[in-house]
Design an enzyme around this catalytic site. Structure first.
Site, mmCIF file in Angstrom:
data_model
loop_
_atom_site.group_PDB
_atom_site.id
_atom_site.type_symbol
_atom_site.label_atom_id
_atom_site.label_comp_id
_atom_site.label_asym_id
_atom_site.label_seq_id
_atom_site.Cartn_x
_atom_site.Cartn_y
_atom_site.Cartn_z
ATOM 1 N N ASP A 78 -4.888 0.750 -2.210
ATOM 2 C CA ASP A 78 -5.377 -0.584 -1.846
ATOM 3 C C ASP A 78 -5.408 -1.493 -3.065
ATOM 4 O OD1 ASP A 78 -5.711 0.121 0.781
ATOM 5 O OD2 ASP A 78 -7.879 0.383 0.660
ATOM 6 N N HIS A 86 1.650 4.423 -2.850
ATOM 7 C CA HIS A 86 1.605 5.871 -2.652
ATOM 8 C C HIS A 86 2.803 6.536 -3.346
ATOM 9 C CE1 HIS A 86 -1.841 6.464 -0.176
ATOM 10 N NE2 HIS A 86 -1.386 5.813 0.888
ATOM 11 N N HIS A 130 0.839 -1.204 0.000
ATOM 12 C CA HIS A 130 0.000 0.000 0.000
ATOM 13 C C HIS A 130 0.876 1.257 0.000
ATOM 14 C CE1 HIS A 130 -3.652 2.330 1.245
ATOM 15 N NE2 HIS A 130 -2.727 3.110 1.781
ATOM 16 N N GLU A 131 1.868 1.293 0.877
ATOM 17 C CA GLU A 131 2.731 2.476 0.968
ATOM 18 C C GLU A 131 3.601 2.622 -0.277
ATOM 19 O OE1 GLU A 131 2.230 4.633 3.201
ATOM 20 O OE2 GLU A 131 0.875 3.386 4.384
ATOM 21 N N GLU A 156 -6.337 6.505 -1.292
ATOM 22 C CA GLU A 156 -6.309 5.300 -0.461
ATOM 23 C C GLU A 156 -6.880 4.102 -1.227
ATOM 24 O OE1 GLU A 156 -5.079 4.779 2.911
ATOM 25 O OE2 GLU A 156 -4.042 6.443 1.968
#
Length: 486
Positions: free
Chosen positions: A204, A139, A135-136, A200
């Site tokens: 995901d 980003h 997930h990070e 977000e």
């Protein structure tokens, strides 16, 4: 480091990314966005790298970063395994650990991904941990921060200046940072925070694809989300991760539905993850010696473990912490007999041999492992440390210089190199290396003082004098840039 100029849009984007206050950008379909337009025009990759470096130095100065080679190597290898299956990777990644029991992970400029030790303690499998990292990583690869800058161009200067110091603190120390944020007019109440829900959701979705492509269980994300939601459903003080990554029921159900779209397959857990978790429980979680020993005794007594060897390893570390070295060594020797090249076991065996000043035995163990893993940070850091303890600084110095060459952010290598030069009486290099270590934590003024000491000790070395003069100029420039940031 070149001079940093922090514009309103850059600072606002920082706030938006970490706190989730940016206006989300909608996309027409599930295709990846075109990263060559708005984000690149607003914020170049070169600038992203510069700001990431500056923020990393701030974190080193203000947060309890872990200089644990075994844990750092494990996290880096896990992170790189995921990055290898990501698309749109345009910057190197740097994964690091903070000693903090809060359940949290975060990403910021230049591919930096921070993980709290509390995340390890609350993940049951490596797939759960990997789901958060995926997930990070997304980003970063989707440049959510850069994309958010477009929506922040009209932010007021007063608000930005008032929040910048607090937001940097929030990254490193959530409780203190959130308290500071509460004093600002713009974020007087938590209700004013609008999370970047589309970012977000995108993280995901793409993060799960990375997770699956890297060979992990897609249910890791849904399992971890569900566990967090259940644990903190009625709490008045949720963990920091839920403040920046909210968990509405729709997000959890979407994760479960998305996971079901992949073929069902059994993904066994990873021993090294459980060893890392045990190491954190013993050394970095705040448990008392008796409490942590009881945890692993109970696991072994009732067969409540994923891997028996991980529970035994945890017990050995707990015994070491209680100065019961002989009992600890008996367990470690048995573990090494079954897995002679496991770096977790080798590291602890080295500690045991060093504790009883059996430097010859420790060096032999590490040299044997070095033949198999010549570039291992764990092996070479341990070997350099043993050489220093044994007074063989001439062998430690080149090892440490190589570690720094390959990772200029390796603060432990700088610390050990400083000790080596101090021990062999090279005052000039002792001060020079100390300066580099201080600069990693943005303490440029003290670093310059150290360089001046090094200069005085280098009168007969014209090349070194020129090198020091150049470094002083660079540190002065970097110090001015950091003051502009603050």
């Amino acid at each position: 480091m070149s001079k940093l100029t922090f514009s309103k849009s850059v600072i606002a984007g920082t706030l938006a990314f970490i706190l989730g206050t940016a206006t989300p950008v909608a996309y027409a379909n599930n295709d990846l966005p075109d990263l060559g337009t708005a984000a690149v025009n607003t914020f170049s990759l070169e600038k992203e790298t510069e700001y990431g470096d500056a923020y990393m130095r701030v974190i080193r100065a203000s947060a309890p970063m872990l200089n644990d080679p075994v844990l750092n190597q494990y996290l880096t290898e896990l992170g790189n395994k995921l990055v290898a299956h990501a698309t749109g990777v345009k910057t190197p990644f740097y994964f690091f650990l903070l000693r903090n029991d809060e359940i949290n992970a975060f990403a910021f400029f230049g591919g930096h991904v921070g993980v709290h030790t509390g995340l390890f303690l609350n993940a049951d499998t490596e797939s759960e941990l990997a789901s958060v990292l995926g997930h990070e990583i997304t980003h970063v690869t989707q440049r959510h921060l850069a994309r958010s800058l477009e929506a922040q161009e009209k932010s007021s200067t007063a608000t930005i200046v008032g929040l910048l110091g607090a937001i940097l603190l929030t990254v490193a120390s959530p409780q203190a940072g959130m308290a500071a944020l509460a004093t600002t007019q713009a974020l007087a109440t938590q209700a004013k925070i609008n999370f970047t829900r589309l970012h977000e959701k995108e993280a995901d979705r793409i993060g799960m694809q990375i997770l699956v492509d890297a060979g992990f269980d897609p249910n890791g994300a849904a399992n971890f989300f569900g566990k967090l939601a259940s644990r903190y459903r009625f709490t008045t003080k949720p963990p920091q991760m839920l403040l920046t990554h909210p968990l509405p029921e729709s997000r959890i159900s979407e994760a479960r539905i998305r996971a079901q779209q992949y073929p069902l397959r059994h993904i066994p857990d990873n021993l090294n993850f459980q060893l890392a978790k045990a190491r954190i429980q013993v050394r970095f979680s705040g448990y008392s010696e008796a409490a942590v020993l009881s945890i692993f005794d109970q696991q072994l007594k009732h067969n409540r473990y994923s891997f028996k060897s991980a529970a035994e390893y945890g017990k050995a570390l707990a015994l070491f912490r209680m100065d019961k070295f002989d009992e600890s060594e008996l367990i470690i020797d048995e573990l090494l007999a079954s897995a002679p090249n496991n770096l977790f076991f080798i590291d602890t065996k080295t500690d045991l041999l060093t504790q009883k000043e059996d430097y010859k035995g420790a060096i032999a163990l590490l040299l044997k492992e070095q033949q198999i893993k010549p570039t291992s940070t764990v092996v070479n850091t341990n070997l350099a440390n043993v050489y220093i303890e044994d007074g063989q600084t001439e062998k430690a110095i080149p090892l440490l210089e190589d570690l720094i060459f390959f990772d200029k952010q390796d603060q432990l290598a700088y610390i050990l190199l400083n000790q080596a030069y101090k021990k062999n009486g090279n005052k000039a290099m002792e001060h020079y290396v100390k300066a580099e270590s201080l600069a990693l934590a943005a303490d440029y003024k003290t670093a310059i003082d150290q360089l001046n000491f090094a200069y005085k000790q280098s009168k007969d070395n014209p090349l070194q004098l020129a090198r020091i003069e150049a470094r002083i100029r660079q540190f002065r420039q970097a110090d001015r840039a950091m003051e502009a940031l603050q």
